[in-house]
Motif scaffolding. Structure first.
Motif, short mmCIF file in Angstrom:
data_model
loop_
_atom_site.label_atom_id
_atom_site.label_comp_id
_atom_site.label_asym_id
_atom_site.label_seq_id
_atom_site.Cartn_x
_atom_site.Cartn_y
_atom_site.Cartn_z
N LEU A 1 0.87 -1.07 0.03
CA LEU A 1 0.08 0.17 0.01
C LEU A 1 0.76 1.27 -0.48
CD1 LEU A 1 -2.99 -0.96 2.45
CD2 LEU A 1 -2.73 -0.77 0.11
N TYR A 2 2.08 0.92 0.93
CA TYR A 2 2.90 2.18 1.00
C TYR A 2 3.76 2.48 -0.60
CZ TYR A 2 7.29 5.05 0.95
OH TYR A 2 8.06 6.51 1.45
N LEU A 3 3.98 1.73 -1.53
CA LEU A 3 4.04 1.59 -2.70
C LEU A 3 3.41 2.27 -3.13
CD1 LEU A 3 6.84 -1.16 -3.08
CD2 LEU A 3 7.10 1.22 -2.78
N ALA A 4 2.37 1.36 -3.27
CA ALA A 4 0.94 2.72 -4.19
C ALA A 4 0.90 3.69 -3.97
CB ALA A 4 -0.27 1.33 -4.10
N LEU A 5 0.70 3.72 -2.98
CA LEU A 5 0.60 5.54 -2.39
C LEU A 5 0.84 6.47 -3.10
CD1 LEU A 5 -0.39 5.13 0.90
CD2 LEU A 5 -1.66 6.38 -0.95
N GLN A 6 2.90 5.87 -2.87
CA GLN A 6 3.94 6.45 -3.67
C GLN A 6 3.79 6.51 -5.68
OE1 GLN A 6 6.30 8.05 -2.36
NE2 GLN A 6 5.76 7.20 -0.26
N ASN A 7 3.43 5.70 -6.21
CA ASN A 7 3.29 6.00 -7.56
C ASN A 7 1.73 6.64 -7.97
OD1 ASN A 7 5.04 4.33 -7.89
ND2 ASN A 7 3.71 2.14 -8.14
N ILE A 8 0.69 6.38 -6.66
CA ILE A 8 -1.07 7.06 -7.03
C ILE A 8 -0.03 8.23 -7.15
CG2 ILE A 8 -2.85 7.73 -6.04
CD1 ILE A 8 -3.49 4.42 -5.29
N SER A 9 0.15 9.13 -5.99
CA SER A 9 0.72 10.19 -5.64
C SER A 9 1.98 10.83 -6.40
CB SER A 9 1.24 11.05 -4.17
OG SER A 9 2.59 9.55 -4.01
N ALA A 10 2.44 10.41 -7.29
CA ALA A 10 3.13 11.35 -8.30
C ALA A 10 2.11 11.28 -9.52
CB ALA A 10 3.94 9.79 -9.09
N LYS A 11 1.05 10.89 -9.38
CA LYS A 11 0.54 11.19 -10.76
C LYS A 11 -0.33 12.96 -10.19
CE LYS A 11 0.08 6.80 -12.42
NZ LYS A 11 -1.16 5.87 -12.82
N TRP A 12 -1.08 13.64 -8.92
CA TRP A 12 -1.44 14.44 -8.61
C TRP A 12 -0.79 15.36 -9.62
CZ3 TRP A 12 -1.68 12.52 -2.78
CH2 TRP A 12 -2.79 11.81 -3.08
N GLU A 13 -1.79 16.63 -9.32
CA GLU A 13 -1.60 17.86 -9.65
C GLU A 13 -2.40 18.74 -8.40
OE1 GLU A 13 -3.92 18.08 -13.76
OE2 GLU A 13 -3.03 16.82 -14.79
N THR A 14 -1.94 19.50 -9.29
CA THR A 14 -1.66 20.78 -7.68
C THR A 14 -3.41 21.36 -8.26
OG1 THR A 14 -1.26 22.87 -9.53
CG2 THR A 14 0.13 22.10 -7.55
N VAL A 15 -4.20 21.47 -6.92
CA VAL A 15 -5.68 22.14 -6.78
C VAL A 15 -6.44 23.05 -7.78
CG1 VAL A 15 -7.81 21.88 -5.90
CG2 VAL A 15 -6.20 20.31 -5.15
#
Length: 73
Positions: A35-49
């Protein structure tokens, strides 16, 4: 708030997908690592609001004491 709800739903969907594909885990620690590694991958795709500054100004008016407490904490 719509942006926040969509982001939370997308995060939950991403984590469920990772867990579903894996099936079972040998230990709780293994699940947490995945889950930690998944969060790292998912958060890398986030953009600013968009329009975050305007929203933060409104939050400051409504809940300024809470925001200042969170920034100190």
């Amino acid at each position: 708030m719509i942006y926040t709800t969509n982001a939370i739903e997308a995060l939950n969907r991403g984590l469920r997908k990772i867990i579903k594909n894996r099936g079972s885990f040998p230990s709780e620690e293994a699940a947490l690592k995945l889950l930690y590694l998944a969060l790292q991958n998912i958060s890398a795709k986030w953009e600013t609001v968009q329009h975050w500054r305007e929203a933060l100004n409104q939050f400051e008016i409504l809940w300024g004491d809470r925001i200042r407490a969170a920034q100190r904490g």
